[in-house]
Design an enzyme around this catalytic site. Structure first.
Site, PDB file in Angstrom:
ATOM      1  N   LYS A 100       0.852  -1.194   0.000  1.00  0.00           N
ATOM      2  CA  LYS A 100       0.000   0.000   0.000  1.00  0.00           C
ATOM      3  C   LYS A 100       0.888   1.246   0.000  1.00  0.00           C
ATOM      4  CE  LYS A 100      -3.802   2.030   2.745  1.00  0.00           C
ATOM      5  NZ  LYS A 100      -4.622   1.892   3.971  1.00  0.00           N
ATOM      6  N   SER A 132      -9.638   2.067   3.257  1.00  0.00           N
ATOM      7  CA  SER A 132      -8.775   2.772   2.337  1.00  0.00           C
ATOM      8  C   SER A 132      -7.789   1.881   1.582  1.00  0.00           C
ATOM      9  CB  SER A 132      -7.990   3.833   3.116  1.00  0.00           C
ATOM     10  OG  SER A 132      -7.103   3.224   4.038  1.00  0.00           O
ATOM     11  N   SER A 148      -9.662  -0.223   7.501  1.00  0.00           N
ATOM     12  CA  SER A 148      -9.140  -0.116   6.133  1.00  0.00           C
ATOM     13  C   SER A 148      -8.488  -1.360   5.545  1.00  0.00           C
ATOM     14  CB  SER A 148      -8.137   1.025   6.046  1.00  0.00           C
ATOM     15  OG  SER A 148      -8.830   2.229   5.882  1.00  0.00           O
TER      16      SER A 148
END
Ligand code: GLN
Length: 489
Positions: A72, A147, A171
């Site tokens: 990420k 997210s 997330s």
């Protein structure tokens, strides 16, 4: 079977026995990405040449030797861009490895690519990325959640064998649920946050998104443990999370919190969870109803605490040290103001304003202090529950994947996507989301996630319960047909 579609453990076994080479694995993933990622947009960037070079040098005798893991865009990998999907970090390249990356490299893994996300991990749909949203591989008109939506989408679409994400209020788990993969949020302090760009430091944790529970256990074992570079990391022994996976759940007590089965829960999600609960019963677990009485206050308290911490953490992005710098400035304050005005997106600015307000003198007691008190009550709710039960079962998300654009105009509606996940962050406990069904929505088949929560440092239990379910069901094998994704790519 194509190499890109394999799990981490299957790939590792093929690599170890030299049936395939690390280069072939990386090449297969690159081809897959080149074929479909223009429709998914799960990656912000990747350096194929560098990954292939690292693959050629990989030592396959190591635990994850030659296995590429996607990262990420909020986790630092030396020499890779680390932009948090924000314009304000444009051009910033991480000068060092996060501790999790150092550990993965020591195990032979290859950090591969930058997964798309909501800007600074603020959001539940990946639509807050400054570089455009990620599309859900099950239906590209829908969000993958957020997210860590990029991480979840690329795992679900077989564009990554596994990925790292971060979870501040849901997330990792919520996008895992919406994309049909496995996502584990570790106990606060279990995994070092060194090198993770901070959103809300008392809530953030790094964790894996994978195709099955065994892969989550393998990665957890490698990234966990105390770290001198993160004083909040816990000095507790790291068990071999793979060792107890097959122990079964006979005789365990699993709790169903009555506050999680309320209005607003989609009927198809509720049905899938109830079916999963019955399945656990058939495997020999005792199911009991429990109460987490302060659940209804978790969302409001989270949206004080997380923005308050964010407003302090994001003060460092001032155009002096990192990334973007506005043009045509007339002085220092103008420099800060213009850079931040132009560099941050709407949601990030909303959080900074909310957080600054909550911390300002005169309002601090009314908002921040009260929210911290609520946090203590939530933590106690879980402590009392775990005195009775070994783990808690509940939905991960109240709905399956929603349409892109559907909630962007209504922040509160977007915030509700995390209603079932954020209490675990407030309490500091661990939780996993695993696939447990497919909803039929307007002609699309959309994954449903089951959340299993465990007490602090009890990742082993959560993984064991998850594995018992996975090994006796087939939901984790369901893959998106990618019909409209392949057409659109
Ligand atoms: N969706 C939640 C938020 O916007 C949680 C985000 C996260 O876990 N990083 O704050």
């Amino acid at each position: 079977m194509e190499l890109f579609s394999l799990t981490v453990h299957a790939t590792r076994d093929l690599l170890r026995t030299k049936q395939v080479s690390p280069k072939e694995v990386t090449e297969s993933l690159i081809r897959r990405i080149e074929r479909i990622d223009s429709a998914i947009h799960g990656y912000l960037s990747f350096d194929g040449e560098r990954a292939l070079k690292e693959a050629e040098e990989a030592d396959v005798s190591l635990p994850l030797g030659g296995v590429p893991i996607a990262i990420k865009d909020v986790i630092s990998v030396q020499g890779h861009p680390c932009g948090c999907a924000s314009k304000i970090l444009q051009g910033y390249v991480a000068p060092y490895d996060a501790s999790v990356i150092r550990k993965l490299r020591a195990a032979g893994a290859i950090p591969f690519g930058r997964a798309n996300m909501d800007e600074f991990a603020m959001g539940s749909s990946t639509e807050n990325s400054a570089f455009g949203p990620t599309h859900n591989p099950w239906d590209i008109e829908r969000t993958p959640g957020g997210s860590s939506g990029g991480s979840a989408a690329i795992v679900a679409a077989d564009e990554a064998l596994a990925a790292l994400g971060s979870d501040t209020g849901g997330s990792i788990r919520q996008p895992a649920a919406l994309c049909g993969c496995v996502g584990l949020k570790p106990t606060y302090g279990r995994v070092s946050r060194y090198g993770l760009v901070a959103f809300a430091s008392s809530l953030d944790q790094i964790g894996p998104l994978t195709k099955d529970v065994e892969d989550a256990a393998i990665i957890m074992k490698l990234i966990s443990g105390v770290d001198r570079a993160d004083s909040t990391s816990l000095d507790a022994p790291v068990p071999d999370y793979t060792a107890n996976l097959e122990k079964g759940i006979k005789g365990l007590t699993l709790g169903l919190p009555k506050e999680y089965f309320v209005e607003g829960l989609d009927p198809q999600v509720e049905q899938a969870i109830r079916t999963a609960v019955a399945h656990f019963e058939s495997l020999g677990a005792n199911i009991v109803e429990i109460s987490l009485p302060h659940t209804e206050y978790a969302l409001s308290a989270y949206y004080i605490i997380a923005p308050a911490e964010a407003s302090a953490n994001l003060a460092r992005f001032d155009g002096v040290r990192y990334g973007y710098r506005a043009d045509g400035i007339t002085g220092l304050l103008d420099h800060y103001g213009k850079t931040r005005e132009e560099g941050f997106g709407q949601e990030v600015k909303r959080r900074i304003i909310l957080g600054t307000y909550a911390l300002s003198s005169g309002y601090y007691d009314a908002y921040y202090l009260n929210a911290q008190k609520v946090r203590t009550l939530i933590r106690r709710d879980f402590e009392e529950a775990f005195a009775e039960v070994d783990a808690i079962l509940c939905p991960t998300s109240p709905t399956s994947a929603f349409k892109l654009g559907e909630r962007t105009g209504d922040p509160l509606k977007m915030y509700l996507a995390d209603i079932f996940t954020l209490a675990a962050n407030m309490a500091g406990i661990c939780g996993i989301s695993i696939p447990c069904g497919l909803a039929n929505v307007e002609g699309s088949k959309l994954p449903i996630g089951l959340q299993i929560l465990g007490k602090a440092l009890d990742e082993g239990m959560v993984l064991r319960v998850a594995n018992a379910y996975e090994k006796s069901t087939k939901w984790h094998l369901a893959r998106p047909e990618l019909g409209n994704a392949e057409k659109a790519a």
